[in-house]
Structure formats: C-alpha cells, structure tokens
Design a protein around this motif. Sequence first.
Motif, mmCIF file in Angstrom:
data_model
loop_
_atom_site.group_PDB
_atom_site.id
_atom_site.type_symbol
_atom_site.label_atom_id
_atom_site.label_comp_id
_atom_site.label_asym_id
_atom_site.label_seq_id
_atom_site.Cartn_x
_atom_site.Cartn_y
_atom_site.Cartn_z
ATOM 1 N N ALA A 96 -7.309 3.998 6.318
ATOM 2 C CA ALA A 96 -8.615 3.393 6.021
ATOM 3 C C ALA A 96 -9.710 3.809 6.997
ATOM 4 C CB ALA A 96 -8.497 1.863 5.990
ATOM 5 N N SER A 120 -6.430 0.145 9.460
ATOM 6 C CA SER A 120 -5.495 0.492 8.375
ATOM 7 C C SER A 120 -5.412 -0.545 7.256
ATOM 8 C CB SER A 120 -4.096 0.685 8.949
ATOM 9 O OG SER A 120 -4.089 1.677 9.944
ATOM 10 N N HIS A 121 -5.092 -0.030 6.055
ATOM 11 C CA HIS A 121 -4.773 -0.902 4.924
ATOM 12 C C HIS A 121 -3.391 -1.513 5.102
ATOM 13 C CE1 HIS A 121 -8.315 0.086 2.689
ATOM 14 N NE2 HIS A 121 -8.002 1.362 2.560
ATOM 15 N N SER A 122 -2.523 -0.843 5.848
ATOM 16 C CA SER A 122 -1.169 -1.341 6.074
ATOM 17 C C SER A 122 -0.570 -0.644 7.292
ATOM 18 C CB SER A 122 -0.293 -1.087 4.845
ATOM 19 O OG SER A 122 1.038 -1.491 5.082
ATOM 20 N N SER A 180 -10.581 -8.439 9.465
ATOM 21 C CA SER A 180 -10.537 -7.752 8.176
ATOM 22 C C SER A 180 -11.143 -6.354 8.326
ATOM 23 C CB SER A 180 -11.322 -8.555 7.139
ATOM 24 O OG SER A 180 -11.604 -7.764 6.001
ATOM 25 N N ASN A 181 -10.642 -5.404 7.506
ATOM 26 C CA ASN A 181 -11.245 -4.065 7.546
ATOM 27 C C ASN A 181 -12.384 -3.918 6.541
ATOM 28 O OD1 ASN A 181 -9.899 -3.747 5.114
ATOM 29 N ND2 ASN A 181 -8.661 -1.995 5.758
ATOM 30 N N ASP A 182 -12.908 -5.051 6.037
ATOM 31 C CA ASP A 182 -14.142 -5.009 5.257
ATOM 32 C C ASP A 182 -15.312 -4.658 6.175
ATOM 33 O OD1 ASP A 182 -12.876 -5.665 2.885
ATOM 34 O OD2 ASP A 182 -13.113 -7.828 3.192
ATOM 35 N N ARG A 211 -13.214 3.165 5.871
ATOM 36 C CA ARG A 211 -13.752 1.821 6.095
ATOM 37 C C ARG A 211 -14.466 1.747 7.439
ATOM 38 N NH1 ARG A 211 -11.576 -2.605 3.152
ATOM 39 N NH2 ARG A 211 -11.012 -1.842 1.073
ATOM 40 N N VAL A 241 0.835 -1.202 0.000
ATOM 41 C CA VAL A 241 0.000 0.000 0.000
ATOM 42 C C VAL A 241 0.873 1.258 0.000
ATOM 43 C CG1 VAL A 241 -1.736 1.312 1.277
ATOM 44 C CG2 VAL A 241 -1.921 -1.176 1.131
ATOM 45 N N ASN A 257 -4.465 -6.253 8.270
ATOM 46 C CA ASN A 257 -3.364 -5.639 7.527
ATOM 47 C C ASN A 257 -2.297 -5.087 8.469
ATOM 48 O OD1 ASN A 257 -4.753 -6.006 5.015
ATOM 49 N ND2 ASN A 257 -6.016 -4.244 5.543
ATOM 50 N N SER A 307 -7.011 -4.151 12.150
ATOM 51 C CA SER A 307 -7.251 -4.899 10.915
ATOM 52 C C SER A 307 -6.162 -5.949 10.706
ATOM 53 C CB SER A 307 -7.303 -3.948 9.710
ATOM 54 O OG SER A 307 -6.005 -3.686 9.229
#
Length: 374
Positions: free
Chosen positions: A199, A273-275, A313-315, A202, A121, A297, A295
Amino acid sequence: MSADCFYPAQMGGPSNAIYWQAKALTMAGHDVTVVATSQSLPSSIQLDRWLTLDCGRVIYTKNPHFYLPIKHIRYGWQAMRTAEVVHVNSLFYPASLAWVFMGLLLRKPIVWSPHGELSPVALRFRPRLKRLLLNAFRLFRSFLYFHATSEAETAYIRQHFGVDAQVGEIPNTMELSSPVARVARPYLLFMGRLHPIKAIDRLLDALSTSPLFLNSEYSLIIAGPVADKAYSSFLHERVDTLKLSAKVTFPGPVYGEQKEQLYADARLLILPSHSENFGNVVIESLAQGTPVVASTNTPWQILETERAGRWVSNDTDPLRQAVDQFIAMPSEGYTLFRTRALKLARQRFDNRSNVMQWEQFYETVRKKTRDITY
C-alpha cells in the motif's frame, strides 16, 4: 527446516526471520538443518553442497525452475529422516505440500508457518489455486502444528483450519544490529518490497495532501526490491501525477551498513500495508531508535501502548495526520520516542534472549506427536 527463500536472499521478511531463528537455535546448542532454494542468492553462494554456517547445516538447491523444486524436495526427504521436528515455511510454495506428506509418512512432528499467506489480502492473489490447496491441507490438519507470528495470524489459521487447529504464537525476533551514529536528515522512509500489498500508493496519497510535508525540507525514500513490476511502474506514475517527483526517490534495495544508516538517519519509518503477518522492518527501525507509523492492518498496536510510534488506518487522513505529528514534533518529545523505540526493540525482539519460546514450542509438538495414532 524448509525455506523457499533464505538469507542472504532478500525477498521479503521471512528470508531473514527464518535465518535468525535458525541461528538462535544453533547458538543455543541445537542441531539445525535448513534446505533452501537458490532464489535471489548472490552468485558467490555455493549450490547443491552442504554448508556449515552460523545458523546450522544449510544447502541451497539448484532447481530447474523456482516452481519446479525437484532437488529441494529430494534433499528435504534426506534431511527430515533424521530430524526430530520438521518445520515447513510457506503454505503455497510447491515443495511445501511434498514436505508435509513426506513428514507424515515418516511420522515426524510437523510445524507449518504461513508467514502472512492466509491474510485476506494475500489470498486475493491466485485465489482459485490457493482454495484448492487449502482444501487439500485440511485433510490432514489434525497432524499439523501451525506457527503464527501474531494474534491476527492465529485467527486466520483457525478460520481456515478450524477453531481447534493447533497453533503456537511466537513473534519474529531477530539479531539486532548495534545502533549506528545518527546523522539526522529530513526524510521519511518506507523500507520493503514494492508490491501492492504494501500500500505504498496510500502513503503517496497521504503525503500529497499534507501542506506540512509539501512545504518542508522533508522527502520520502522508498527503498526495497521490485516484487511486482506493474505496481512499481504504477508508483512511479503516481509520483508524477501527484507532482511529488522532487520529493520522492527510489534507491532500490539496500543492505548491511547502508540499510542501518538509512534507518538511523530517518525521521520516521512508515509501514502502510494492507496486510502484514509481522513486519521485520519495524523491528529493524526500532533497533536504530527510529519511531514507526504502521497501519492497523499490521500487528503493531504495541507501538501505541509503548509510545514508540503510531498505529493508524492507512486511509489518507489518519495516515497524513500521524506523519504530520512526527514532522512537527518538538525535539524533546521526539527524543523520547527514539529512546522508547530502542528500548522496545531490545527488550521484546532480540532473538538471543527469546529462543526459549521456540525450544518450548518444539518440545510440546514433539511430545504431542508421540501420542498421535496414525
């Protein structure tokens, strides 16, 4: 030790992580020298002067521009000539490459900390320049020793520098604040930079689908500095679009006692976070006994194994379900989470009791460098 941003600057976790590391080493009897820039410093800090601080000898350099760090490089050359180990923080800051070249010229042991910059990311930002620099770095990778804060970061380093890259994996530790008297309040907390990699959108999406959150007294506090103005504007627009204006506040950056109280009083810290190569805010929250939802990630699976939070998951659905779990949790069960959170922080992430990891790593690097033929 090189740092583009260094305490008391508050531009992300490394500003503090490098300071805590330097302070722990200084307290253990080592001579530490830090060359930092003046980025994001309060006006009270003296520039271009060597200061003796609790973390060693420090100079904050005043440069023509953050990305034109002339004095940073010059003072770095002076400092590393007498250093036993040169530790460079940040891969892609312009001075980093200069520091590494100077260290090689002086035949110094070099430790390099990416601080999350090699995650997929993070590499999406300015990708062409980063690919060019990575190609240059590979030319002298056999002389480098990398520091990773997690298994994931170790994997990223070896992905870009080869499976035989020399990596020491040491998680961030910090000087833990004493727990403050908690006044339980009905809010969830995000703490950190307002940047797309975090994120936060999200999290907003997840909460907008939670009847439990929407119909409760709970609100969300998004605290931290704006690192990306476009993303900050997007978040405010997203709050309006999702009709969350009455539920979400943006107090900006918080520091010191106010920050610790914000952690302590929260029901939950959320890091979607995404990362993340680490995530110092997780430790800060745990140190106040506040559980964390992070998350997958991020490198925080230990939250699950130690039952001090959740790692999901951050979904939208998994994130909403994890948050709902803590909103609805009976007081007895929630108290156990707080107890385990506090214990985890004290046992695993106190910098004073974990400084030996750095001492051993630096000594290993120093001995191996003596055997290298340039």
